[in-house]
Design an enzyme around this catalytic site. Sequence first.
Site, PDB file in Angstrom:
ATOM      1  N   ASN A 291     -10.249  -3.075  -6.855  1.00  0.00           N
ATOM      2  CA  ASN A 291      -9.471  -2.135  -7.660  1.00  0.00           C
ATOM      3  C   ASN A 291     -10.060  -1.922  -9.056  1.00  0.00           C
ATOM      4  OD1 ASN A 291      -6.237  -3.183  -6.311  1.00  0.00           O
ATOM      5  ND2 ASN A 291      -7.588  -1.514  -5.686  1.00  0.00           N
TER       6      ASN A 291
ATOM      7  N   ASP B 167       0.828  -1.203   0.000  1.00  0.00           N
ATOM      8  CA  ASP B 167       0.000   0.000   0.000  1.00  0.00           C
ATOM      9  C   ASP B 167       0.866   1.259   0.000  1.00  0.00           C
ATOM     10  OD1 ASP B 167      -2.302   1.514   0.062  1.00  0.00           O
ATOM     11  OD2 ASP B 167      -2.537   1.376   2.235  1.00  0.00           O
TER      12      ASP B 167
END
Length: 248
Positions: free
Chosen positions: A69, A21
């Site tokens: 995503n 991340d």
Amino acid sequence: MSYLDQIDKIRIPQHIAVIMDGNGRWAKQRNLDRTFGHKEGVSAVRRIIEAASIAQVSYITLYTFSTENWNRPEEEVKALMSLMIQAVAKETPDLVKNNVRVKVIGDVSRLPEDTKEALQYCLETTAPCTGVTVILALSYSSKWEITEAIKNIAKDVNSKAINIDDINETLIDSYLETKEIPNPDILVRTGGELRISNFLLWQIAYSELYFTDELWPDFNEESFYKAIVDFQSRERRFGKTSEQVSNE
């Protein structure tokens, strides 16, 4: 002293899972497009695969692209897919050279054809390798994985391939994407967020969790070794008492 020198070679985690991340925030801090962050993220992947090989970690799973995503802006998704093709094509020869095997988990049917082709070539080319196994979680989410497992178990119960009384943890394991992979010993998340984000929820039931504020493009070999040293400082009880663990 390097964290690598502090690692107990007898207690190396067999499997490390990573939530990578912070690519977008890394780019934003530098007034760059998010795509530049993802490119730097690829460099970090290369470093960590090498670090895993040096530390003799057997498996490393990288949360590369989640099913959620797909909801990102179309332009960013296209850029990510393009970057993935370039990275896989470029890295495959070095992966073979370094004896790294690549596997993929997730709903790859949703990937563009050219992305699937590049991945398939990488999978086939690295299949004979016997060093660290790198698992790319692509178009993956744990809820999707568990839902698919339930569907397939239900089908096999209906067809009488299995009996409903046969359903236990071991059987469920065999229907998951990770059926040939040991559960992670440790889950590492970069970027400072303190959540699991729908990643390997079944598999990390007893994994140690390690969170760092470092954004993924800044995560380097020492960062990786530091996580291993931290892992080795913990007592893993698996529901037992400290006394029981000490007496084993």
